[in-house]
Design a protein around this motif. Sequence first.
Motif: not given
Length: 359
Positions: A144-155
């Motif tokens: 869940a955090p990657l979809k919100t907090l990490g939205a601007r980052a390349k995953i």
Amino acid sequence: FFFKQKTAYEIPKRDWSSDVCSSDLCAPRDRGFAPPRGIGLRNGGWIEPDLASMHCSGMRGFLLTALFLLFAPAALAAPRAVASIKPVHSIVAAVMADAGTPDLLVAGAVSPHSYAMKPSDAAKLAQADLVFWIGPEMETFLQAPLKTLGARAKIVGFMQSPSIGVLPAREGGLWDPDAEHPAGLPAGPDGHIWLNPANAIAMATEAAKALSEADPAHATLYGANARAFAERTRALDNAIHERLGPVRARPYIVFHDAFRYFEVHYGLSPAGAVTVAADRPSGAQRIAQIRDRIRTWNAMCVFSTPQFQPRLLATLTEGTSARIAALDDMGADIAPGPAFYGELLNRIAFTMSRCLATQ
């Protein structure tokens, strides 16, 4: 901060009205009177006094240095990278060496299956340019955090890379979830991919590729670091093969089924796991099955893990010759950093070879 002192030979034709490091001081001058004794001519102009020349050079050097320090950090700064767990962090840190250092989320002996994020973790994700993780099979807390907090980052999810050799979770016999405490989830891929050195090398290559795309200025460095990591890891892999050779056929029990990649790569002989769902206690039926397996297979060791230290080890091994030792797939007490990965594999190999050795 330097005072201009006029001399007799400078006054007749011109005065110094410009800055001390202007062309008036540093460039040759063609004025029509003879220089005083000790001052010669060069190409029709004055040879400047040593003090003035040295001051001009110093000032220009100072200004160039100041400009470099002002603009170089922005031009050469590495991207902000975040790594989920210590094995991932170590590989990414090795690739980023001499360019930057990734941030780490899960440290210590905390399990990535049940980790609770802190505000500082959220801040790291929000500021990240790249986030490296295994995937939802391992760091469930990050989905869940990657979809919100990490939205601007390349995953970068290493489980999704075609260069990674992925094994399915083991099923059947003592590799199934405890019947009294079923996991409630269908068997999927095993997320402990870093315990195969070949996968770790592939992860370093993937990290170098992602970092180079985000930071072309350091692409050559990232590539060289990934190759150096691969060379070190291959040498370590050969040494571990040699160390584990004498004990490959000796059976053992693991507390948590986290070592399949390591076991398959080195051809070891595990006999079962106390628990497949590492955060769930084992029931009486599973305990009885494990005790029977230790006796019938003559298992030489039962390996616990520090994250889920069981209280039932004495019960499992009572009346048998099995020894107890701790294996740690996450390197809880190893300092994070580029050297972490090699130390992790070394410790696992040393612990297994020592416990499984005949006495």
